[in-house]
Design an enzyme around this catalytic site. Sequence first.
Site, short mmCIF file in Angstrom:
data_model
loop_
_atom_site.label_atom_id
_atom_site.label_comp_id
_atom_site.label_asym_id
_atom_site.label_seq_id
_atom_site.Cartn_x
_atom_site.Cartn_y
_atom_site.Cartn_z
N THR A 16 0.12 6.74 -8.57
CA THR A 16 0.99 7.92 -8.64
C THR A 16 1.86 8.05 -7.40
O THR A 16 2.79 8.85 -7.38
CB THR A 16 0.17 9.22 -8.82
OG1 THR A 16 -0.73 9.35 -7.72
CG2 THR A 16 -0.60 9.22 -10.12
N SER A 141 -6.29 -5.22 3.11
CA SER A 141 -5.65 -4.65 4.29
C SER A 141 -5.92 -5.55 5.49
O SER A 141 -6.90 -6.31 5.50
CB SER A 141 -6.26 -3.27 4.53
OG SER A 141 -6.10 -2.87 5.85
N TYR A 154 -14.23 1.26 6.05
CA TYR A 154 -13.02 0.84 5.31
C TYR A 154 -12.84 -0.68 5.43
O TYR A 154 -12.63 -1.37 4.42
CB TYR A 154 -11.80 1.57 5.88
CG TYR A 154 -10.47 1.15 5.29
CD1 TYR A 154 -10.16 1.40 3.96
CD2 TYR A 154 -9.51 0.50 6.07
CE1 TYR A 154 -8.94 1.03 3.42
CE2 TYR A 154 -8.29 0.12 5.54
CZ TYR A 154 -8.00 0.38 4.22
OH TYR A 154 -6.80 0.00 3.70
N1 LIG Z 1 -0.80 2.71 3.57
C1 LIG Z 1 -1.08 1.66 4.34
O1 LIG Z 1 -0.59 1.54 5.48
C2 LIG Z 1 -1.99 0.56 3.82
C3 LIG Z 1 -2.16 -0.59 4.61
C4 LIG Z 1 -2.96 -1.62 4.13
C5 LIG Z 1 -3.56 -1.52 2.89
N2 LIG Z 1 -3.39 -0.38 2.14
C6 LIG Z 1 -4.06 -0.34 0.83
O2 LIG Z 1 -3.08 -0.18 -0.18
C7 LIG Z 1 -3.62 0.59 -1.27
C8 LIG Z 1 -2.72 1.78 -1.54
O3 LIG Z 1 -2.62 2.58 -0.37
P1 LIG Z 1 -1.61 3.81 -0.26
O4 LIG Z 1 -1.53 4.17 1.19
O5 LIG Z 1 -0.38 3.52 -1.02
O6 LIG Z 1 -2.48 4.93 -1.03
P2 LIG Z 1 -2.22 6.48 -1.22
O7 LIG Z 1 -0.81 6.84 -0.86
O8 LIG Z 1 -3.34 7.23 -0.55
O9 LIG Z 1 -2.37 6.65 -2.81
C9 LIG Z 1 -3.61 6.52 -3.41
C10 LIG Z 1 -3.43 6.57 -4.92
O10 LIG Z 1 -4.70 6.43 -5.52
C11 LIG Z 1 -4.91 7.51 -6.43
N3 LIG Z 1 -6.36 7.73 -6.45
C12 LIG Z 1 -7.17 8.12 -5.44
N4 LIG Z 1 -8.45 8.10 -5.84
C13 LIG Z 1 -8.46 7.68 -7.14
C14 LIG Z 1 -9.47 7.43 -8.12
N5 LIG Z 1 -10.77 7.60 -7.81
N6 LIG Z 1 -9.11 6.98 -9.35
C15 LIG Z 1 -7.80 6.79 -9.66
N7 LIG Z 1 -6.79 7.00 -8.77
C16 LIG Z 1 -7.12 7.44 -7.54
C17 LIG Z 1 -4.07 8.64 -5.88
O11 LIG Z 1 -3.70 9.54 -6.89
P3 LIG Z 1 -4.48 10.95 -7.13
O12 LIG Z 1 -4.70 11.56 -5.79
O13 LIG Z 1 -3.54 11.68 -8.01
O14 LIG Z 1 -5.77 10.57 -7.81
C18 LIG Z 1 -2.83 7.85 -5.43
O15 LIG Z 1 -2.01 7.53 -6.52
C19 LIG Z 1 -5.04 0.96 -0.84
O16 LIG Z 1 -5.96 0.05 -1.38
C20 LIG Z 1 -5.01 0.83 0.68
O17 LIG Z 1 -6.28 0.56 1.21
C21 LIG Z 1 -2.62 0.65 2.58
#
Ligand SMILES: NC(=O)c1ccc[n+]([C@@H]2O[C@H](COP(=O)([O-])OP(=O)(O)OC[C@H]3O[C@@H](n4cnc5c(N)ncnc54)[C@H](OP(=O)(O)O)[C@@H]3O)[C@@H](O)[C@H]2O)c1
Length: 264
Positions: A16, A141, A154
């Site tokens: 989302t 990550s 994590y």
């Molecule tokens: N951001 C970074 O810098 C970074 C760096 C390295 C890796 N990552 C990895 O990339 C991925 C995405 O990260 P992001 O930062 O884009 O995430 P984010 O902005 O926190 O978004 C998380 C998404 O997951 C949904 N969600 C959370 N719990 C859920 C559940 N139990 N079932 C279904 N949906 C769920 C949330 O929607 P709702 O709240 O509506 O459920 C939201 O759409 C993750 O695996 C993260 O570890 C991120």
Amino acid sequence: MRIDLTGRTALVTGSTQGIGAAIAAGLARTGARVGINGRDRRRVEEAVERLQGDLPEGDFVPLAADVASDDGAALVVETLPDVDILINNLGIFGAKDPLEITDEEWRRYFEVNVLAAVRLTRAYLPRMTERGWGRIQYICSDSAVAIPAEMIHYGMSKTALLAVARGFAKQAAGTGVTVNSVIAGPTHTRGVEDFVHQLVDRDLPWDEAQRTFMRQYRPQSLLQRLIEPEEIANMVVYLSSDLASATTGGALRVDGGYVDAILP
Ligand SMILES: NC(=O)c1ccc[n+]([C@@H]2O[C@H](COP(=O)([O-])OP(=O)(O)OC[C@H]3O[C@@H](n4cnc5c(N)ncnc54)[C@H](OP(=O)(O)O)[C@@H]3O)[C@@H](O)[C@H]2O)c1
């Protein structure tokens, strides 16, 4: 190179917002039908509306369900039984003192970040192998290989996903299904932007704020800026395509050179 995913169905967990939404948009732009997932029905509908607004030709399937639970995952599989491209993007993160974090929190990180992806892989892999084509990816990550002391829980979950990806790639050997992980580095999502503003002068323009943040707090990044979600999505879309047919069992980095290694 031209990527055409017309006729393919993809599921992107946690899509989302952030990286998941960018991956969903990238897959839809190349013709795939894409399942949009999050826990909250309204947020899922809003995400689909946003994506549809940007891509009027896109075909999106709203999937409001907590895929970290048995029931939620079952509902998703029931609604979208045939998936050609499974992107396990869902992941939670947060800093916790390693001497204070509870067993319950450790279990939650395992359940949400690892087991949810394993469960969906188990559900979708058999049909992919029957059809002789499939793509499974796990969004990992830099913390999988450069474990932060304040996020051991994590880091553990992301290292586990690297192992899961490698193992399922072996399970799918010779079937036409490829399984890989993508190691994302520090990425410009809303949560990370708030985090940057907490640490550096709020009044700085964004470009300057992120450069200051990178210089002071992420000096090991070779990119010296945050990665845009679309840059992660580009790798995921490529790996989802026929063009990446010989890439399996790998961990591919889109980390801006953050991890100081030649291999992951
Ligand atoms: N951001 C970074 O810098 C970074 C760096 C390295 C890796 N990552 C990895 O990339 C991925 C995405 O990260 P992001 O930062 O884009 O995430 P984010 O902005 O926190 O978004 C998380 C998404 O997951 C949904 N969600 C959370 N719990 C859920 C559940 N139990 N079932 C279904 N949906 C769920 C949330 O929607 P709702 O709240 O509506 O459920 C939201 O759409 C993750 O695996 C993260 O570890 C991120």
